[in-house]
Design a protein around this motif. Structure first.
Motif: not given
Length: 150
Positions: A47-51, A71-75, A125-138, A141-143
């Motif tokens: 029910g949430l948009q990408n932010t 920079l926190l991107l919630n997909v 030090r720069a980092e781009l990190k992907r973290k899957e939500f549970s369940p992944a179909s939801n 995050q890409l930070t």
């Protein structure tokens, strides 16, 4: 910008990326942040948009010392992931140029692929990190985070 600067110094960078922050909070939330900004039109299964949001953070016991910029991107709608990545890219580019004085090599490709990657640049030090939500179909995050170099 020097990684030794007070975290509050970095708060105005949010406005340069279209994500103005509130005032620096030294007590409850040691830093400043922007409200999450919707970057795509449709909502996901949750029910949430990408932010996208910007943060400049310190630790409660070391308020004067920068812990990270983020920079926190919630997909939340994976079907619009490419559009969300496209919204993260100019913000990450602006943050990189303002802080590092350059864009880390391969940043654009990593963001557009939604893949994790690390860099070192000019005392940072720069980092781009992907973290899957549970369940992944939801979604996930890409930070994009900048840490003072260690």
């Amino acid at each position: 910008m020097a990684p030794t600067l007070h975290p509050e110094t970095f708060c105005p960078l949010g406005a340069k990326m279209g994500m103005a922050t509130g005032q620096f909070n030294k007590v409850d939330f040691p830093g400043c942040s922007s409200p999450p900004k919707a970057v795509t039109a449709n909502r996901g299964r949750s029910g949430l948009q990408n932010t996208l949001a910007f943060y400049s953070m310190s630790q409660l016991d070391k308020v004067q010392q920068l812990e990270y910029l983020s920079l926190l991107l919630n997909v939340n709608n994976p079907q619009e992931a490419k559009g969300a990545y496209a919204a993260l890219l100019p913000a990450a580019t602006t943050l990189s140029v303002q802080v590092l004085g350059e864009i880390p090599k391969g940043l654009e490709q990593a963001i557009m692929a939604g893949q994790s990657k690390n860099w070192k640049s000019r005392g940072w030090r720069a980092e781009l990190k992907r973290k899957e939500f549970s369940p992944a179909s939801n979604g996930h995050q890409l930070t994009y985070r900048l840490y003072p170099g260690k």
